[in-house]
Design a protein around this motif. Structure first.
Motif, short mmCIF file in Angstrom:
data_model
loop_
_atom_site.label_atom_id
_atom_site.label_comp_id
_atom_site.label_asym_id
_atom_site.label_seq_id
_atom_site.Cartn_x
_atom_site.Cartn_y
_atom_site.Cartn_z
N ILE A 50 55.85 27.53 -19.45
CA ILE A 50 56.84 28.47 -19.93
C ILE A 50 57.97 27.70 -20.60
O ILE A 50 58.43 26.68 -20.08
CB ILE A 50 57.37 29.36 -18.78
CG1 ILE A 50 58.31 30.44 -19.32
CG2 ILE A 50 58.04 28.55 -17.69
CD1 ILE A 50 58.62 31.54 -18.29
N GLY A 55 61.35 31.83 -23.13
CA GLY A 55 60.42 32.34 -22.13
C GLY A 55 58.98 32.52 -22.57
O GLY A 55 58.20 33.17 -21.87
N THR A 57 55.14 32.04 -22.81
CA THR A 57 54.24 31.56 -21.78
C THR A 57 52.87 31.18 -22.34
O THR A 57 52.45 31.71 -23.38
CB THR A 57 54.06 32.61 -20.67
OG1 THR A 57 53.56 33.82 -21.27
CG2 THR A 57 55.36 32.90 -19.97
N THR A 68 50.57 34.27 -13.16
CA THR A 68 51.73 34.58 -13.99
C THR A 68 52.83 33.55 -13.74
O THR A 68 53.22 33.34 -12.59
CB THR A 68 52.28 35.98 -13.69
OG1 THR A 68 51.25 36.95 -13.89
CG2 THR A 68 53.45 36.31 -14.62
N SER A 70 56.75 32.40 -14.44
CA SER A 70 58.05 33.00 -14.77
C SER A 70 59.16 32.03 -14.41
O SER A 70 58.92 31.01 -13.75
CB SER A 70 58.23 34.33 -14.04
OG SER A 70 58.22 34.14 -12.64
N ARG A 71 60.38 32.35 -14.82
CA ARG A 71 61.51 31.47 -14.52
C ARG A 71 62.73 32.31 -14.17
O ARG A 71 62.85 33.46 -14.59
CB ARG A 71 61.83 30.56 -15.70
CG ARG A 71 62.58 31.26 -16.83
CD ARG A 71 62.42 30.58 -18.12
NE ARG A 71 63.28 31.06 -19.18
CZ ARG A 71 63.28 32.28 -19.72
NH1 ARG A 71 62.51 33.22 -19.24
NH2 ARG A 71 64.08 32.57 -20.73
#
Length: 123
Positions: A50, A55, A57, A68, A70-71
Motif C-alpha cells: 500500500i 493509499g 493497493t 486486504t 490498509s493503513r
C-alpha cells in the motif's frame, strides 16, 4: 526506524487473522509499505502493498479477494486482514518499507523490515 509486526498465530483453514505493523522513527509519506511472507525453504514472496500517500493497493494473485491491506495514518500502522486462510498461507510474515518509486514486488527494494510474525494454518 522500527517496524514491529504482530498478530500471527495458529488457525484452521477458513479462519481469519489480522496482522499489524507499527512503524516509527520517521515519516513514511514517500514510502510504500508491504507484507511479504517466507515459508521454510522458499524465497521471500510478495503478498500485498500500500502506498502511504494516496493509499493505492497491490496484491499477489494468490491472495486477491482474501487479503486486504490498509493503513492508519494517525497511528502510523499498516494492517493485513487475512480471510479464508489456507494451509499454503503458512509462513513467517514480514512487513517492510520501501521508497514509493521502487519495485514494490521485490524484497530487495525494501530498506526496512520488521521482525516477522508466524502464521500457521492447519487443514
Amino acid at each position: 526506524v522500527q517496524l514491529q509486526a504482530s498478530g500471527g498465530g495458529l488457525v484452521q483453514a477458513g479462519d481469519s487473522l489480522r496482522l499489524t505493523c507499527a512503524a516509527s522513527g520517521r515519516t513514511f509519506t514517500n514510502y510504500v509499505m508491504a507484507w511479504f511472507r517466507q515459508a521454510p525453504g522458499k524465497e521471500r514472496e510478495f503478498v500485498a502493498a500500500i502506498r502511504w500517500s494516496g493509499g493505492s493497493t497491490y496484491y499477489a494473485d494468490s491472495v486477491k479477494g482474501r487479503f486486504t491491506i490498509s493503513r492508519d495514518n494517525a497511528e502510523n500502522t499498516v494492517y493485513l486482514q487475512m480471510n479464508s486462510l489456507k494451509p499454503e498461507d503458512t509462513a513467517v510474515y514480514y512487513c517492510g518499507a520501501a521508497l514509493a518509486y521502487s519495485n514494490k514486488y521485490s524484497p530487495h527494494s525494501y530498506n526496512y523490515w520488521g521482525q516477522g510474525t508466524q502464521v500457521t494454518v492447519s487443514s
